[in-house]
Design a protein around this motif. Structure first.
Motif, PDB file in Angstrom:
ATOM      1  N   PHE A   9     -25.636  -6.514 -15.967  1.00  0.00           N
ATOM      2  CA  PHE A   9     -24.741  -5.834 -15.038  1.00  0.00           C
ATOM      3  C   PHE A   9     -23.491  -6.664 -14.904  1.00  0.00           C
ATOM      4  N   ASN A  24     -35.185  -3.114 -14.333  1.00  0.00           N
ATOM      5  CA  ASN A  24     -34.389  -2.540 -15.416  1.00  0.00           C
ATOM      6  C   ASN A  24     -32.921  -2.757 -15.101  1.00  0.00           C
ATOM      7  N   TYR A  25     -32.083  -2.376 -16.046  1.00  0.00           N
ATOM      8  CA  TYR A  25     -30.674  -2.701 -15.882  1.00  0.00           C
ATOM      9  C   TYR A  25     -30.075  -1.998 -14.670  1.00  0.00           C
ATOM     10  N   LYS A  26     -30.541  -0.814 -14.489  1.00  0.00           N
ATOM     11  CA  LYS A  26     -30.003  -0.072 -13.362  1.00  0.00           C
ATOM     12  C   LYS A  26     -30.563  -0.579 -12.037  1.00  0.00           C
ATOM     13  N   ASN A  34     -32.083  -8.464  -9.148  1.00  0.00           N
ATOM     14  CA  ASN A  34     -31.738  -7.212  -9.805  1.00  0.00           C
ATOM     15  C   ASN A  34     -30.345  -7.403 -10.401  1.00  0.00           C
ATOM     16  N   GLU A  93     -28.196   0.634  -0.643  1.00  0.00           N
ATOM     17  CA  GLU A  93     -29.448   0.809  -1.381  1.00  0.00           C
ATOM     18  C   GLU A  93     -30.610   0.764  -0.418  1.00  0.00           C
ATOM     19  N   LYS A 102     -19.528   1.458  -6.385  1.00  0.00           N
ATOM     20  CA  LYS A 102     -20.896   1.213  -6.837  1.00  0.00           C
ATOM     21  C   LYS A 102     -21.496   0.026  -6.084  1.00  0.00           C
ATOM     22  N   ASP A 145     -33.451   0.310 -10.756  1.00  0.00           N
ATOM     23  CA  ASP A 145     -34.245   1.274 -10.018  1.00  0.00           C
ATOM     24  C   ASP A 145     -35.689   1.329 -10.517  1.00  0.00           C
ATOM     25  N   SER A 173     -35.088   1.926 -21.088  1.00  0.00           N
ATOM     26  CA  SER A 173     -35.895   3.033 -21.581  1.00  0.00           C
ATOM     27  C   SER A 173     -37.223   2.538 -22.144  1.00  0.00           C
ATOM     28  N   LYS A 218     -27.630  -6.080 -10.079  1.00  0.00           N
ATOM     29  CA  LYS A 218     -26.538  -6.011  -9.126  1.00  0.00           C
ATOM     30  C   LYS A 218     -26.468  -7.293  -8.293  1.00  0.00           C
ATOM     31  N   LYS A 263     -32.279  -3.211 -22.633  1.00  0.00           N
ATOM     32  CA  LYS A 263     -31.149  -3.181 -21.707  1.00  0.00           C
ATOM     33  C   LYS A 263     -31.069  -1.868 -20.940  1.00  0.00           C
ATOM     34  N   SER A 264     -31.285  -0.824 -21.671  1.00  0.00           N
ATOM     35  CA  SER A 264     -31.145   0.464 -21.008  1.00  0.00           C
ATOM     36  C   SER A 264     -32.309   0.746 -20.066  1.00  0.00           C
TER      37      SER A 264
END
Lengths: 894, 405
Positions: free
Chosen positions: B1, B386-388, B344, B68, B63, B390, B95, B346, B92-93
């Motif tokens: 991030f 994860n990268y996001k 995380n 959160e 953002k 969540d 997935s 962020k 990274k993604s």
């Protein structure tokens, strides 16, 4: 800003697991398990993954790994995450255990604080059969039976037969009677029964309305506490009254002082887990040393009152102590068994037992004994009278007035010539007396300060030392080196002693001395001479290499023993050379040797090399026949008295250091003895027997003795007959090179000769008592022999021995003889060395092979070559020194 | 991030990018003033695209400013391993993720469905260290106690290379960001650099006297640090394999070592209960972060490099400000040692995995425990965002992996 903590010592900063490994890993690294092999999951052998197997064919038996397959053993241990315990299953548990347990439970159920509860049985119960039960079973007891002799059934309701002797625990009359009542009428005449088992019945009536086992507060206890009355001894005072008076109070003895009881439950401040029934209080302990028990024998348990009192009235005065539950005091006191005091040990008793070879009783022994009796006077004969054990068969026969045995006398001596026998006897007598004399401390003390008899003493000494002094010779042993004059005197004294000049001894002593001083000095000299002799021999015996390993009971000894040396000697005497004078040994040559000499292996399938060995008891007498044990011959003395003295005085293995002390004790007895034995020695003046000792030691004095030990060892272990060697060696090419080896051999010679002289000594001073034949051998130690100077005749005589060559003997002899025989012997000797070398090489080779295994192949080949060439060399023409010098080098090189 | 803007421009026919890090960007920063400042140093931002840049920055701020209050819920329990898990890692993604296990396998999972995509079999022992070659995510490296490291294709599960050469267990590995190298650290006291393409060993970093337990590339990939049980951390030059600095100061085994994002700082955690900050360039000691009462088992920077989180065997985690070196928050509540800690992306959340069978989510600023992720029946060894930010995955000794949305 943080509070500084006390520094933790470094050694405490590490965390270690159950196996002492550092736990530096956490979390995933350890997988949550304690790390397996040094913080890895692997093992010492590494991680071996299961080989891949196609699952198509082998779907069924596909190995499914469970978590356990990846676990450490610690995890499966008792405290691990998946404990797997190994416990004894019932199959392996003792059957009988249960019955005993059951019984224990029954008893416990009756006696326990809360009847019927057996909560602790599993904890306390015997896990195995006790020794007592085991013993009882061995004695024929079976479960369910009582203890005691088997009894006939008594008629009903009859009082126990007073005539029946009851061993062991007599049953309380009431109990046994009661149990008898239930028996049926059938009573066969001659059938006995085991006594009935007795189950103690607790008859305490329940008098209160509390629950079972409840014991409330006892106010009396609280009030009286640890009053002095509690410790009243019932049996010393008016027991009956006090006991009645105190009543329950007595029960409180041994109980807790504090107010505890079930009624109070668990206090707020008390730990719940506390065993409140076993709280330790001070009142449990006596503060004053007194009689231990209150005397009711109940330890606080309740018991029927009347039972108690009855017992007490009966025993009162007689029995002080505790009576176990279920036991009652015998109504009749058994007659006190008479106690005999242990016998008084003689003052000089030594509580060490060693085995004395028993003298073979025979007619010649009788003579001997006679002689002994003569020599030792009344004392001797007295003791023989006393003890019938000391008599031998012939003596007993004589006393009983029986006719002598018709059959052939069992002694070997019978087959000897008259002359020889005569000689032997005398020799034996003499030697026996020697020893005996050493053993007479009483006389020793008497004569200690009697310088008036130096004459006597000197002869005694002379007798005693004569033989051994022959060895001592003019050695470098200088006991009086500080006083040259004295030393001089001593030396001449020794010389004269050696030559057997009995009367001239005094001349060597300082004439300016007083008689007493002279006597003293003489004794001193004797002692010194004696000391030298004994230390000489003891030291040499001390520092031999161990022949056998200490930790084995059986040892290997050559299967084929030499013929008896004395037999040989007699044969030589009779000029009967040939069969008698030769020994035949089975000898297994090494394979390589056969190859080298191009002879067929005589024992192609034997794995042994050298002489075949047989296992024998290590401490068999036979093994020690050839060891120098100058003192054992004493055991010939069958006389009890002497044996006693013997055990006190005689040093089993005289060491250099204690000899002098012992000697002091001995000397007078010895001198005493010598005076007695002198006459015999004088008369005896025996014909020369091969004086092997003398010639052996002659050169040994001046020659170096470095290699002695090792060689000696070898000497002892391999004594192949010379014939065989000849057969092997003489024909070989060795013959030629032998002359060239001569020089080197000569250099080596000295060492062997020393060794040999020692070995001959060993042979010569054997344990003479074990057999008659053996006693023959002692002849060489006879003083008579030593009196002879080394003469040309003797040389001849010994030269004649040449071919005979019992190895131990021959090598010792020849070294001192110049002449034709020398070369031959040299060669033989060398050959002997060679065999030794052979052995050595074998060892070396073995070592090499071992090493080779470790090393690479190249080296292997190389050293192979090496070794083979070595052996070739040694068997061909390399000199002794070369090879021996080579071996350490080689060892170093490797 | 990454807090920053990447400018894509064409210069002489070639498309080039220039990234501008905005690590100190806050929701309340004046975007226009910031962009003006950027323009001063950056000629690329012309007046024409200034508006666009401002817009981007504002979106970034948006953002960041998002409240959160996302609560994580157990999405799936994956019971595919038969033995405890060692590590988990997202691509990274987010997935895909991978799990390594004591059952000697590594498995590739689809995050969305919780399906097992691949099982990477071939190791002869515990698969301990695993990594995606983020940001690409097309390769997976696995380091095993069987002393080898394997490089796999994410898509096909094919093993590209097996890197052999270590004499002991491989316990840590890392791709460089350029995804040209794999570095492995081993119990044999050495670290090795491997060429991904050729599958060859490039250099062996030997110099430690004890096991290497942690390693980290810097962002540019020219430096690598190794933390060892010999109480030191070494800084190596990747190209030559020479040791540039040795960071000496800890009095206990190193448990973790990391660069911050801009590679100016190195943080090290040690069994001596302290955490230390070092100057990455000079290798000098900057600060010692104390406070834990037991061994520090893990340390990490947040993605911006402003905060440091430490996890300790004393059951607590701490957050320190990288600038002031002060303890911002104590994360207390775990009933067992914390084996892993991570921010995380962020940087406002901290996730801890503990042996008390729970994972906890904390507010990085306040130190409040936001959520307790309960459900594992045994120790949790690893966790990852994860990268996001969540999705959370946790790997445990109970042989399961749990996905939390």
């Amino acid at each position: 800003g943080e509070r500084i903590k006390k520094p933790v010592p470094l050694q405490e900063q590490t965390v270690k697991d159950a196996k002492g490994r550092y736990q530096r890993f956490h979390g995933a690294f350890t997988g949550g398990f304690s790390a397996g092999y040094f913080n890895t999951v692997g093992t010492k052998e590494g991680w071996t993954p299961s080989a891949f197997v196609s699952s198509r064919q082998k779907r069924a038996d596909r190995t499914i790994l469970g978590p356990e397959d990846f676990m450490d053993e610690e995890d499966l241990s008792e405290f691990g995450i998946a404990p797997k315990d190994i416990t004894t299953t019932d199959d392996f548990a003792s059957k009988a255990k249960d019955r005993i347990k059951e019984k224990a439970r029954q008893i416990a159920g009756v006696v326990a604080a809360i009847p019927g509860t057996t909560a602790f049985d599993d904890l306390i119960g015997p896990s195995k059969i006790t020794v007592g039960v085991e013993l009882l079973r061995k004695m024929g007891w079976k479960e369910g039976q009582g203890i005691g002799p088997r009894v006939k059934r008594k008629p009903r309701r009859q009082k126990p037969d007073p005539a029946v002797k009851v061993y062991g625990c007599a049953l309380p009359p009431g109990l046994s009677e009661g149990s008898e009542d239930e028996e049926d009428e059938y009573q066969p005449e001659n059938v006995t029964f085991a006594p009935k088992d007795v189950m103690p019945v607790d008859l305490t009536p329940k008098e209160n309305v509390h629950g079972l086992g409840y014991k409330g507060l006892d106010p009396s206890q609280a009030l009286f506490g640890v009053s002095g009355r509690e410790h009243l001894n019932l049996f010393t005072g008016g027991s009956e009254d006090t006991s009645n008076l105190l009543g329950d109070l007595r029960h409180s003895k041994g109980r807790k002082l504090g107010i505890t009881g079930q009624a109070f439950g668990v206090g707020a401040l008390e730990e719940e887990d506390d065993d409140i029934y076993a709280t330790e209080t001070l009142s449990k302990y006596d503060t004053v040393l007194k009689d231990e028990e209150p005397g009711d024998g109940l330890y606080g348990w309740t018991a029927p009152k009347q039972y108690k009192s009855k017992k007490r009235s009966e025993r009162e005065v007689k029995y002080i102590g505790k009576i176990l539950d279920g036991f009652s005091l015998a109504s009749k006191s058994s007659t006190p068994s008479k106690i005999y005091p242990p016998p008084d040990l003689p003052r000089n008793y030594r509580p060490v037992h060693y085995f004395r070879p028993v003298i073979a009783a025979g007619s010649e022994n009788y003579h001997l004994r006679k002689a002994l009796e003569e020599s030792t006077g009344k004392l001797e004969s007295d003791t023989t009278q006393q003890s019938r054990h000391a008599l031998n068969a012939s003596q007993r026969r004589e006393r009983l007035g029986e006719a002598g045995l018709k059959g052939p006398t069992p002694s070997v001596l019978e087959y000897l010539s008259e002359k020889d026998r005569e000689r032997l006897k005398e020799v034996k007598q003499a030697s026996e007396q020697q020893m005996k004399a050493k053993m007479l401390p009483q006389q020793l003390r008497n004569s200690r300060f009697q310088p008036a008899s130096p004459d006597d003493a000197s002869h005694k000494w002379q007798m005693l030392l004569g033989g051994q002094l022959a060895n001592a010779g003019s050695s470098d042993f200088k006991p009086f080196a500080r006083n040259p004059e004295k030393q001089k005197r001593y030396e001449s004294f020794v010389k004269s002693l050696k030559q057997g000049e009995k009367d001239t001894l005094e001349h060597y002593l300082d004439p300016s001395m007083t008689e007493w001083e002279r006597g003293r000095e003489q004794e001193e000299f004797f002692r010194a001479a004696m000391f030298y002799k004994s230390s000489n021999s003891t030291l040499s015996s001390r520092f031999t290499r161990a022949k056998y390993e200490d930790d084995v009971d059986k040892v290997e000894v050559p299967r084929d023993q030499e013929n008896d040396i004395d037999d040989k000697e007699t044969a030589v005497k009779m000029k009967m050379f040939g069969k008698l004078t030769r020994d035949k040994f089975e000898w297994h040559p090494e394979k390589l040797l056969c190859k080298r000499f191009n002879v067929p292996d005589p024992y192609p399938d034997s794995s042994i090399v050298g002489l075949p060995k047989v296992k024998r008891d290590k401490y068999s007498v036979f093994n020690f026949l050839t060891l120098p044990e100058p003192t054992t011959s004493v055991s010939q003395a069958t006389n009890e008295k002497i044996q006693q003295n013997n055990s006190l005085n005689k040093p089993k293995k005289p060491s250099r250091w204690d000899v002098s002390d012992k000697e002091k004790e001995k000397k007078d007895s010895i001198s005493e003895f010598i005076s007695l034995a002198r006459s015999k020695a004088d008369v005896q003046q025996q014909p020369p027997v091969p004086a092997t000792e003398e010639c052996g030691t002659g050169p040994s004095e001046t020659l170096p003795t470095e290699v002695a030990n090792e060689d000696k060892d070898q000497e002892e272990e391999s004594r192949p007959s010379m014939d065989l060697f000849k057969a092997i060696f003489v024909s070989s090419s060795d013959e030629k090179s032998s002359s060239s080896e001569e020089e080197s051999d000569e250099e080596q010679q000295p060492t062997t000769s020393v060794i040999d002289s020692e070995t001959t000594k060993q042979v010569d001073i054997p344990d003479s008592s074990s057999s008659n034949v053996q006693e023959n051998v002692t002849a060489t130690t006879d003083p008579g022999i030593s009196l002879l100077p080394t003469s040309k005749q003797e040389l001849d005589a010994t030269e004649e021995f040449g071919p005979k060559l019992p190895p131990a003997f021959s090598s010792g002899k020849f070294c001192s003889f110049p002449g034709p025989s020398r070369k031959e012997k040299h060669r033989k000797n060398r050959e002997k060395h060679k065999t030794k070398r052979e052995h050595k090489h074998k060892k070396e080779k073995k070592k090499k092979h071992k090493k080779q295994k470790n090393k690479g192949k190249h080296k292997n080949k190389k050293s192979e070559k090496d070794s083979s060439s070595d052996t070739a060399d040694s068997s061909d023409s390399l000199s002794d020194i070369d090879t021996t010098g080579l071996s350490p080098k080689e060892l170093l090189r490797r | 991030f990454f807090k920053g803007i990447i400018l894509e421009y064409v210069q002489g026919g070639e498309t080039k990018t220039r990234s501008i890090d905005l690590l100190n960007l806050r929701p309340d920063t004046d975007a226009i003033a910031l962009v003006e400042e950027i323009r001063k140093g950056e000629a690329l931002i012309t007046a024409s695209c200034k508006e666009h840049v401002i817009h981007l920055v504002q979106r970034l701020q948006e953002k960041l400013g998002e409240k959160e209050d996302h609560k994580f819920h157990l999405f799936k329990v994956l019971r595919a391993h038969i033995l405890p898990l060692t590590n988990v890692a997202f691509n990274k993604s987010g997935s895909r993720f991978i799990t390594g296990s004591y059952d000697r396998t590594c498995k590739v999972w689809d995050t969305a469905s919780g399906e097992e995509l691949r099982t990477l079999e071939g190791h002869g022992n515990v698969v301990y260290a695993i990594a995606f070659n983020n940001p690409y995510g097309d390769k997976i490296a696995t380091g095993s106690f069987d002393k080898t490291c394997k490089l796999w294709s994410t898509e096909t599960g094919k093993c590209y290379h097996t890197f052999r050469g270590h004499n002991a267990e491989i316990v840590c590995l890392s791709f460089n960001l350029q995804s040209t190298l794999v570095a492995t650290g081993s119990m044999d006291t050495t670290a090795k650099l491997w060429d991904i393409e050729k599958g060859e060993e490039i250099v062996t970093l030997s110099g430690h006297s004890a096991e290497i337990i942690a390693l980290s590339f810097n962002t540019t990939g020219d430096r690598i640090i190794t933390g060892s049980f010999d109480h030191t951390v070494a800084v190596w030059d990747v190209g030559t394999g020479r040791m540039l600095h040795t960071l000496i100061g800890h009095r206990g085994e190193i448990s973790s070592a990391q660069f911050n994002w801009d590679c100016s700082l190195i943080v090290t955690g040690s069994m001596d209960k302290t955490c230390m900050l070092w100057n990455a360039m000079t290798g000098t000691h900057i600060a010692t972060l104390t406070g834990h009462s037991d061994e520090i088992l893990d340390v990490c920077f947040d993605y911006a490099g402003q905060r440091i989180a430490t996890a300790s065997a004393d059951g607590s985690a701490r957050v320190y400000n990288a600038e002031t070196k002060k303890c911002i928050a104590k994360l207390e509540g775990h009933g067992g040692e914390i084996s892993m800690v991570c921010f995380n992306p962020k940087g406002n959340r901290i996730l801890t995995a503990s042996s008390d069978k729970t994972a906890r989510l904390w507010d990085a600023a306040t130190g409040h425990c936001l959520q307790i992720l309960e459900g594992h029946t045994d120790e949790i060894f690893s966790c990852a965002f994860n990268y996001k930010g969540d999705i959370i995955i946790t790997g445990s000794k109970d042989n399961t992996c749990r996905i939390w949305h």
